[in-house]
Motif scaffolding. Structure first.
Motif, PDB file in Angstrom:
ATOM      1  N   THR A  82     118.368  23.496 -29.446  1.00  0.00           N
ATOM      2  CA  THR A  82     119.607  24.217 -29.158  1.00  0.00           C
ATOM      3  C   THR A  82     120.294  24.858 -30.363  1.00  0.00           C
ATOM      4  O   THR A  82     121.279  25.559 -30.179  1.00  0.00           O
ATOM      5  N   ALA A  83     119.839  24.628 -31.580  1.00  0.00           N
ATOM      6  CA  ALA A  83     120.539  25.167 -32.752  1.00  0.00           C
ATOM      7  C   ALA A  83     120.676  26.685 -32.640  1.00  0.00           C
ATOM      8  O   ALA A  83     119.744  27.373 -32.244  1.00  0.00           O
ATOM      9  N   LEU A  84     121.850  27.194 -32.973  1.00  0.00           N
ATOM     10  CA  LEU A  84     122.083  28.642 -32.977  1.00  0.00           C
ATOM     11  C   LEU A  84     121.743  29.183 -34.356  1.00  0.00           C
ATOM     12  O   LEU A  84     122.283  28.738 -35.363  1.00  0.00           O
ATOM     13  N   LEU A  85     120.830  30.139 -34.384  1.00  0.00           N
ATOM     14  CA  LEU A  85     120.404  30.739 -35.642  1.00  0.00           C
ATOM     15  C   LEU A  85     120.644  32.231 -35.597  1.00  0.00           C
ATOM     16  O   LEU A  85     120.329  32.887 -34.610  1.00  0.00           O
ATOM     17  N   GLU A  86     121.206  32.760 -36.680  1.00  0.00           N
ATOM     18  CA  GLU A  86     121.372  34.199 -36.779  1.00  0.00           C
ATOM     19  C   GLU A  86     121.268  34.623 -38.233  1.00  0.00           C
ATOM     20  O   GLU A  86     121.226  33.775 -39.130  1.00  0.00           O
ATOM     21  N   GLN A  87     121.218  35.929 -38.441  1.00  0.00           N
ATOM     22  CA  GLN A  87     120.971  36.450 -39.777  1.00  0.00           C
ATOM     23  C   GLN A  87     121.937  35.876 -40.796  1.00  0.00           C
ATOM     24  O   GLN A  87     123.110  35.640 -40.495  1.00  0.00           O
ATOM     25  N   ILE A  88     121.407  35.647 -41.974  1.00  0.00           N
ATOM     26  CA  ILE A  88     122.082  35.128 -43.161  1.00  0.00           C
ATOM     27  C   ILE A  88     122.095  33.591 -43.176  1.00  0.00           C
ATOM     28  O   ILE A  88     122.526  32.997 -44.136  1.00  0.00           O
ATOM     29  N   GLY A  89     121.583  32.913 -42.154  1.00  0.00           N
ATOM     30  CA  GLY A  89     121.519  31.463 -42.182  1.00  0.00           C
ATOM     31  C   GLY A  89     120.298  30.971 -42.952  1.00  0.00           C
ATOM     32  O   GLY A  89     119.292  31.663 -43.061  1.00  0.00           O
ATOM     33  N   THR A  90     120.405  29.769 -43.509  1.00  0.00           N
ATOM     34  CA  THR A  90     119.269  29.118 -44.170  1.00  0.00           C
ATOM     35  C   THR A  90     119.252  27.661 -43.719  1.00  0.00           C
ATOM     36  O   THR A  90     120.282  26.995 -43.744  1.00  0.00           O
ATOM     37  N   SER A  91     118.078  27.187 -43.288  1.00  0.00           N
ATOM     38  CA  SER A  91     117.976  25.796 -42.850  1.00  0.00           C
ATOM     39  C   SER A  91     116.537  25.472 -42.476  1.00  0.00           C
ATOM     40  O   SER A  91     115.683  26.354 -42.377  1.00  0.00           O
TER      41      SER A  91
ATOM     42  N   GLY B 296     118.873  39.022 -31.111  1.00  0.00           N
ATOM     43  CA  GLY B 296     118.448  38.559 -32.427  1.00  0.00           C
ATOM     44  C   GLY B 296     118.963  37.196 -32.807  1.00  0.00           C
ATOM     45  O   GLY B 296     118.752  36.739 -33.924  1.00  0.00           O
ATOM     46  N   VAL B 297     119.626  36.524 -31.878  1.00  0.00           N
ATOM     47  CA  VAL B 297     120.159  35.179 -32.129  1.00  0.00           C
ATOM     48  C   VAL B 297     119.251  34.166 -31.439  1.00  0.00           C
ATOM     49  O   VAL B 297     118.970  34.296 -30.250  1.00  0.00           O
ATOM     50  N   VAL B 298     118.806  33.181 -32.197  1.00  0.00           N
ATOM     51  CA  VAL B 298     117.994  32.123 -31.599  1.00  0.00           C
ATOM     52  C   VAL B 298     118.942  31.069 -31.046  1.00  0.00           C
ATOM     53  O   VAL B 298     119.683  30.434 -31.787  1.00  0.00           O
ATOM     54  N   GLY B 299     118.914  30.926 -29.732  1.00  0.00           N
ATOM     55  CA  GLY B 299     119.711  29.917 -29.052  1.00  0.00           C
ATOM     56  C   GLY B 299     118.814  29.140 -28.102  1.00  0.00           C
ATOM     57  O   GLY B 299     117.580  29.194 -28.202  1.00  0.00           O
ATOM     58  N   GLU B 300     119.406  28.453 -27.175  1.00  0.00           N
ATOM     59  CA  GLU B 300     118.668  27.568 -26.271  1.00  0.00           C
ATOM     60  C   GLU B 300     117.529  28.266 -25.533  1.00  0.00           C
ATOM     61  O   GLU B 300     116.416  27.744 -25.459  1.00  0.00           O
TER      62      GLU B 300
END
Length: 144
Positions: free
Chosen positions: A78-87, A132-136
């Motif tokens: 479920t983590a929300l990922l979008e541009q400029i994130g690092t993890s 472009g957002v990684v969600g569920e």
């Protein structure tokens, strides 16, 4: 007779303790047998906290577990990922995108333009909202 009664009572205490341990192991899973949640998580998740290092890339050990794909960096659904994130979640998504044929370039844990472009192509191909957002919903497709 008092000695025998004491022996029977002691045996009953030991037996009830063993039954308690057996129930606990059934509920939590045997250590090291791969059935407990803790054992499953250890096989799927990076062992150290994510720290960005310029030029560092990560290997992808993509495998199927419990019907889902995992690459060894994160077990999120479920983590929300979008541009400029690092993890580690980003590294996981990058590995799975590459595995599905969507090139992200280097797997570095940085959600940059190449990762966003790959996510959008995957979303479009899967009939999802292309944002472009990684969600569920995108994780469900990535984990297939």
């Amino acid at each position: 007779m008092p000695g025998r009664a004491r022996l029977i009572a002691g045996g009953a205490v030991v037996l009830s303790g063993l039954v308690g341990v057996a129930v606990l192991l059934l509920v939590r899973g045997l250590p090291g047998d791969g059935t407990g949640a803790e054992a499953r998580q250890k096989t799927r998740v990076a062992a150290s906290p994510y720290v960005f290092e310029r030029g560092r890339t990560y290997d992808c050990d993509v495998r199927r577990e419990d019907g889902r794909l995992y690459a060894g960096h994160s077990d999120t659904l479920t983590a929300l990922l979008e541009q400029i994130g690092t993890s580690w979640d980003v590294a996981e998504a990058q590995c799975l995108l590459n595995h599905h044929g969507y090139d992200v370039g280097a797997v570095d844990g940085v959600y940059g333009r190449a990762t966003e472009k790959a996510v959008k192509r995957l979303q479009d191909d899967a009939g999802l909202v292309v944002d472009g957002v990684v969600g569920e919903h995108t994780w469900k497709v990535l984990r297939r």
